[in-house]
Design a protein around this motif. Structure first.
Motif, PDB file in Angstrom:
ATOM      1  N   ILE A  11       0.816  -1.315   0.093  1.00 38.63           N
ATOM      2  CA  ILE A  11       0.007   0.055  -0.049  1.00 38.63           C
ATOM      3  C   ILE A  11       0.740   1.234   0.091  1.00 38.63           C
ATOM      4  O   ILE A  11       0.739   2.222  -0.755  1.00 38.63           O
ATOM      5  CB  ILE A  11      -0.851   0.039   1.097  1.00 38.63           C
ATOM      6  CG1 ILE A  11      -1.998  -1.395   1.249  1.00 38.63           C
ATOM      7  CG2 ILE A  11      -1.797   1.303   1.368  1.00 38.63           C
ATOM      8  CD1 ILE A  11      -2.782  -1.307   2.350  1.00 38.63           C
ATOM      9  N   ARG A  12       1.927   1.020   0.634  1.00 30.00           N
ATOM     10  CA  ARG A  12       2.769   2.482   0.885  1.00 30.00           C
ATOM     11  C   ARG A  12       3.687   2.689  -0.550  1.00 30.00           C
ATOM     12  O   ARG A  12       3.547   3.733  -1.002  1.00 30.00           O
ATOM     13  CB  ARG A  12       4.018   2.044   1.915  1.00 30.00           C
ATOM     14  CG  ARG A  12       4.886   3.109   1.877  1.00 30.00           C
ATOM     15  CD  ARG A  12       6.126   3.022   2.924  1.00 30.00           C
ATOM     16  NE  ARG A  12       5.487   3.054   4.271  1.00 30.00           N
ATOM     17  CZ  ARG A  12       5.443   2.121   5.298  1.00 30.00           C
ATOM     18  NH1 ARG A  12       5.894   0.828   4.784  1.00 30.00           N
ATOM     19  NH2 ARG A  12       4.830   2.106   6.249  1.00 30.00           N
ATOM     20  N   LYS A  14       2.168   1.888  -3.357  1.00 27.57           N
ATOM     21  CA  LYS A  14       1.223   2.184  -4.309  1.00 27.57           C
ATOM     22  C   LYS A  14       1.080   3.713  -4.144  1.00 27.57           C
ATOM     23  O   LYS A  14       0.855   4.375  -5.035  1.00 27.57           O
ATOM     24  CB  LYS A  14      -0.063   1.516  -4.085  1.00 27.57           C
ATOM     25  CG  LYS A  14      -1.214   1.808  -4.800  1.00 27.57           C
ATOM     26  CD  LYS A  14      -2.578   1.222  -4.412  1.00 27.57           C
ATOM     27  CE  LYS A  14      -3.806   1.582  -4.923  1.00 27.57           C
ATOM     28  NZ  LYS A  14      -5.000   0.999  -4.684  1.00 27.57           N
ATOM     29  N   HIS A  15       0.949   4.396  -3.191  1.00 29.04           N
ATOM     30  CA  HIS A  15       0.672   5.656  -2.907  1.00 29.04           C
ATOM     31  C   HIS A  15       2.017   6.532  -3.103  1.00 29.04           C
ATOM     32  O   HIS A  15       1.801   7.820  -3.415  1.00 29.04           O
ATOM     33  CB  HIS A  15      -0.210   6.078  -1.466  1.00 29.04           C
ATOM     34  CG  HIS A  15      -1.372   5.282  -1.758  1.00 29.04           C
ATOM     35  ND1 HIS A  15      -2.342   5.730  -2.551  1.00 29.04           N
ATOM     36  CD2 HIS A  15      -1.904   4.192  -1.023  1.00 29.04           C
ATOM     37  CE1 HIS A  15      -3.462   4.885  -2.318  1.00 29.04           C
ATOM     38  NE2 HIS A  15      -2.967   3.937  -1.431  1.00 29.04           N
ATOM     39  N   PHE A  16       3.159   5.982  -2.688  1.00 33.49           N
ATOM     40  CA  PHE A  16       4.609   6.938  -2.482  1.00 33.49           C
ATOM     41  C   PHE A  16       5.243   6.439  -3.461  1.00 33.49           C
ATOM     42  O   PHE A  16       6.544   6.999  -3.544  1.00 33.49           O
ATOM     43  CB  PHE A  16       5.049   6.977  -1.169  1.00 33.49           C
ATOM     44  CG  PHE A  16       3.719   7.550  -0.362  1.00 33.49           C
ATOM     45  CD1 PHE A  16       3.480   8.892  -0.267  1.00 33.49           C
ATOM     46  CD2 PHE A  16       3.297   6.754   0.893  1.00 33.49           C
ATOM     47  CE1 PHE A  16       2.505   9.363   0.670  1.00 33.49           C
ATOM     48  CE2 PHE A  16       2.358   7.265   1.676  1.00 33.49           C
ATOM     49  CZ  PHE A  16       1.984   8.613   1.612  1.00 33.49           C
ATOM     50  N   GLU A 124      -0.522  17.643  -3.445  1.00 32.11           N
ATOM     51  CA  GLU A 124      -0.196  16.058  -3.614  1.00 32.11           C
ATOM     52  C   GLU A 124       0.130  15.319  -2.580  1.00 32.11           C
ATOM     53  O   GLU A 124      -0.432  14.297  -2.482  1.00 32.11           O
ATOM     54  CB  GLU A 124       0.647  16.141  -4.915  1.00 32.11           C
ATOM     55  CG  GLU A 124       0.808  14.924  -5.715  1.00 32.11           C
ATOM     56  CD  GLU A 124       1.837  14.774  -6.431  1.00 32.11           C
ATOM     57  OE1 GLU A 124       2.276  13.601  -6.781  1.00 32.11           O
ATOM     58  OE2 GLU A 124       2.215  15.876  -7.352  1.00 32.11           O
ATOM     59  N   ARG A 127      -3.233  14.721  -0.749  1.00 37.44           N
ATOM     60  CA  ARG A 127      -4.046  13.693  -1.597  1.00 37.44           C
ATOM     61  C   ARG A 127      -3.259  12.455  -1.359  1.00 37.44           C
ATOM     62  O   ARG A 127      -4.107  11.256  -1.263  1.00 37.44           O
ATOM     63  CB  ARG A 127      -3.922  14.072  -3.027  1.00 37.44           C
ATOM     64  CG  ARG A 127      -4.815  15.175  -2.961  1.00 37.44           C
ATOM     65  CD  ARG A 127      -5.133  15.350  -4.797  1.00 37.44           C
ATOM     66  NE  ARG A 127      -4.054  15.629  -5.379  1.00 37.44           N
ATOM     67  CZ  ARG A 127      -3.336  16.914  -5.750  1.00 37.44           C
ATOM     68  NH1 ARG A 127      -4.081  17.856  -5.123  1.00 37.44           N
ATOM     69  NH2 ARG A 127      -2.383  17.193  -6.421  1.00 37.44           N
ATOM     70  N   ARG A 128      -2.102  12.206  -1.483  1.00 43.39           N
ATOM     71  CA  ARG A 128      -1.385  10.727  -1.338  1.00 43.39           C
ATOM     72  C   ARG A 128      -1.582  10.301   0.178  1.00 43.39           C
ATOM     73  O   ARG A 128      -1.734   9.034   0.247  1.00 43.39           O
ATOM     74  CB  ARG A 128       0.111  10.826  -1.642  1.00 43.39           C
ATOM     75  CG  ARG A 128       0.160  11.343  -3.183  1.00 43.39           C
ATOM     76  CD  ARG A 128       1.586  10.661  -3.520  1.00 43.39           C
ATOM     77  NE  ARG A 128       2.072  11.237  -4.811  1.00 43.39           N
ATOM     78  CZ  ARG A 128       3.118  10.694  -5.358  1.00 43.39           C
ATOM     79  NH1 ARG A 128       3.895   9.639  -5.072  1.00 43.39           N
ATOM     80  NH2 ARG A 128       3.428  11.093  -6.813  1.00 43.39           N
ATOM     81  N   ALA A 131      -5.131   9.097   0.518  1.00 46.07           N
ATOM     82  CA  ALA A 131      -5.392   7.593  -0.208  1.00 46.07           C
ATOM     83  C   ALA A 131      -4.752   6.519   0.583  1.00 46.07           C
ATOM     84  O   ALA A 131      -5.253   5.639   0.739  1.00 46.07           O
ATOM     85  CB  ALA A 131      -4.825   7.962  -1.496  1.00 46.07           C
ATOM     86  N   TYR A 132      -3.528   6.912   1.189  1.00 47.22           N
ATOM     87  CA  TYR A 132      -2.569   6.035   1.770  1.00 47.22           C
ATOM     88  C   TYR A 132      -3.552   5.565   2.955  1.00 47.22           C
ATOM     89  O   TYR A 132      -3.594   4.302   3.220  1.00 47.22           O
ATOM     90  CB  TYR A 132      -1.263   6.538   2.244  1.00 47.22           C
ATOM     91  CG  TYR A 132      -0.451   5.710   2.943  1.00 47.22           C
ATOM     92  CD1 TYR A 132      -0.030   4.461   2.745  1.00 47.22           C
ATOM     93  CD2 TYR A 132      -0.090   6.462   4.055  1.00 47.22           C
ATOM     94  CE1 TYR A 132       0.654   3.835   3.497  1.00 47.22           C
ATOM     95  CE2 TYR A 132       0.865   5.565   5.090  1.00 47.22           C
ATOM     96  CZ  TYR A 132       1.437   4.510   4.557  1.00 47.22           C
ATOM     97  OH  TYR A 132       2.255   3.876   5.564  1.00 47.22           O
ATOM     98  N   GLU A 135      -6.735   3.690   2.614  1.00 49.98           N
ATOM     99  CA  GLU A 135      -6.618   1.977   2.034  1.00 49.98           C
ATOM    100  C   GLU A 135      -6.177   1.155   3.260  1.00 49.98           C
ATOM    101  O   GLU A 135      -6.381   0.073   3.482  1.00 49.98           O
ATOM    102  CB  GLU A 135      -5.727   1.882   0.867  1.00 49.98           C
ATOM    103  CG  GLU A 135      -5.505   0.469   0.275  1.00 49.98           C
ATOM    104  CD  GLU A 135      -4.999   0.396  -1.082  1.00 49.98           C
ATOM    105  OE1 GLU A 135      -4.670  -0.471  -1.682  1.00 49.98           O
ATOM    106  OE2 GLU A 135      -4.775   1.661  -1.733  1.00 49.98           O
TER     107      GLU A 135
END
Length: 240
Positions: A11-12, A14-16, A124, A127-128, A131-132, A135
């Motif tokens: 997950i990390r 995916k978003h970063f 940004e 937003r990240r 989202a992180y 999830e």
């Protein structure tokens, strides 16, 4: 990151995993010590000096031992993230966050180099992080800011954060506390508490304490309103 958080690594990434703004690669630092050492070396000079108090130091050795015992009693390690975005070797932005409890993730510190502002980087980052944390399963994301920090407050409010408190912290001074609600039902409860006269089935079902009394009062008010609507108009005044 401890082995217990291994499930969060995809997950990390995916978003970063992607560079910030498609340009600035993100690097995850090991811990708070490395994060603040880099911040002090690269970014501190670009911002006005501030005075804080180390309350832990004021607690003395007895307080230190008490905190260590309480921390050990929690079991496991809480999630913490420390990020730096670079343009080559130059630090462009830094941001950090950590788990407060099973429901709450705190955006602890976010900073953008003055030469790289007005490019949407802070938006940004927000937003990240949202989202992180969504999830990962957190219900809330919180942050605290100086009441005079209009730029960040406006950006956070535009992103959907809500004001939940104003506090005076002995270490940091006045702080405006913000909260983002991942859980829509929790957001509706917050809005109801702020005066938005809207109850739905989920809020009623989750209500306790005086909720039955409130429902009874609403029913009485509805019945009284219906009776008033059916009553004949006052003498000499035409019905609408």
């Amino acid at each position: 990151m401890s082995a217990g958080w291994g499930w969060a690594e995809p997950i990390r990434q995916k978003h970063f995993g992607e560079p910030l703004a498609g340009r600035y690669p993100l690097e995850r630092l090991d811990d708070a010590e490395a994060y603040w050492a880099l911040h002090d070396a690269e970014l501190r000079r670009h911002f006005p000096p501030e005075v804080f108090f180390n309350l832990a130091a004021l607690s003395g050795e007895d307080g230190k031992r008490a905190r260590a015992r309480l921390t050990a009693s929690e079991g496991g390690h809480r999630l913490a993230d420390f990020w730096v975005a670079r343009d080559g070797e130059r630090v462009v932005a830094m941001f950090a966050g950590h788990q407060k409890d099973a429901e709450t993730y705190r955006m602890w510190h976010s900073i953008v180099h003055p030469d790289h502002r007005k490019r949407g980087l802070y938006g940004e980052i927000v937003r990240r992080v949202l989202a992180y944390t969504r999830e990962l399963g957190f219900d809330y994301v919180v942050s605290e800011h100086a009441p005079s920090n209009n730029a960040v407050l406006i950006a956070k409010l535009k992103a959907g954060f809500r004001i939940v408190a104003l506090e005076l912290d002995a270490a940091l001074g006045p702080g405006l506390n913000l909260r983002y609600f991942h859980n829509e039902a929790h957001l509706r409860a917050y809005e109801f508490r702020c005066g938005l006269a809207r109850l739905d089935e989920r809020l009623v079902g989750a209500g306790y304490g005086a909720m039955p009394l409130l429902l009874e009062q609403l029913q009485r008010g509805t019945a009284a309103g219906a009776e008033a609507a059916e009553a004949p108009p006052p003498s000499g005044r035409p019905a609408e």
